[in-house]
Structures are given as C-alpha cells and as structure tokens.
Scaffold this motif. Structure first.
Motif, mmCIF file in Angstrom:
data_model
loop_
_atom_site.group_PDB
_atom_site.id
_atom_site.type_symbol
_atom_site.label_atom_id
_atom_site.label_comp_id
_atom_site.label_asym_id
_atom_site.label_seq_id
_atom_site.Cartn_x
_atom_site.Cartn_y
_atom_site.Cartn_z
ATOM 1 N N TYR A 1 0.827 -1.202 0.000
ATOM 2 C CA TYR A 1 0.000 0.000 0.000
ATOM 3 C C TYR A 1 0.865 1.257 0.000
ATOM 4 N N SER A 2 0.259 2.368 -0.418
ATOM 5 C CA SER A 2 0.948 3.659 -0.359
ATOM 6 C C SER A 2 1.129 4.065 1.106
ATOM 7 N N LEU B 1 -2.122 5.768 2.357
ATOM 8 C CA LEU B 1 -3.221 4.934 2.837
ATOM 9 C C LEU B 1 -2.862 4.240 4.153
ATOM 10 N N ASP C 1 -7.820 10.515 -1.010
ATOM 11 C CA ASP C 1 -6.648 10.025 -0.287
ATOM 12 C C ASP C 1 -5.393 10.639 -0.901
ATOM 13 N N THR D 1 -2.175 8.870 -2.639
ATOM 14 C CA THR D 1 -2.470 7.505 -3.022
ATOM 15 C C THR D 1 -1.781 7.118 -4.332
#
Length: 116
Positions: free
Chosen positions: A61-62, A65, A89, A92
């Motif tokens: 995930y980033s 996030l 987000d 993101t």
C-alpha cells in the motif's frame, strides 16, 4: 430499486448486488479482483467492507493509505469511490476519477458487502 434501512441511528442506502457486480466489472476489475488472496495492480476487494485500510499483508500500500487508519465501512467506501482517488486520499497510488452516479455507488457497495 434502492431502498433505505435504519440501523440504529444510521440510515444506509441499499443497492442491488447484481447491478453492483456489473459496476465492479466496468469500473474496478481492471485493477482489483474479488478473489480472496489475489491482488492485481490494486489489492483484492474480497472482504473489504469492515476491513481496516491497508491491512492485507501481501499488498504494498501507499504510505498515504497506511497512515489513514480507516475502516472500510459503507460510508467510508462511499466517500472514497464517489470522488477522485487523489482527492479522497492525497498521496495515493490509485488512479481513479471517481464514480459520480449515486445509484451505481450504492450498487457497488452492496455487491462488495456480499464478498465475505
């Protein structure tokens, strides 16, 4: 036809899961799958409703996030997918312009809610 159900003090719009499967196919399936344990460019959306954000151990995930600490409730999903991902987000990796048809959003969330 969408209908309203009261859950405590929250009112949630219920969509049509079959229609939502079609929305998923046209809007999400290029990057996401609904197969448990499988990821594509984006993480699997199997079991997404009620799951903490950035919680699948086998997906990168980033940082954005991972720092949110959201739970993917129906309301959080509605907020996220009804606007451009970069607005929902900031930071993101997701490239999505958002879904602006409320019926399609309700249908999609209804479909995602069946995946458990």
């Amino acid at each position: 036809m969408a209908s309203l159900f009261a859950f405590g003090t929250t009112i949630a719009a219920a969509g049509e899961p079959n229609a939502g499967a079609k929305v998923f196919k046209s809007e999400c399936a290029e990057c996401h799958t609904v197969k448990q344990g499988h990821n594509k460019k984006g993480p699997s959306l199997f079991g997404i409703v009620g799951r903490p954000s950035a919680s699948l151990p086998d997906y990168n995930y980033s940082d954005a996030l991972r720092s949110r600490h959201w739970t993917w409730t129906e309301d959080q999903l509605r907020t996220y997918i009804s606007q451009p991902a970069k607005k929902a987000d900031p930071g993101t990796k997701m490239k999505y312009d958002g879904l602006d048809d409320p019926k399609q959003v309700d249908d999609l969330i209804s479909y995602l809610s069946t995946l458990h």
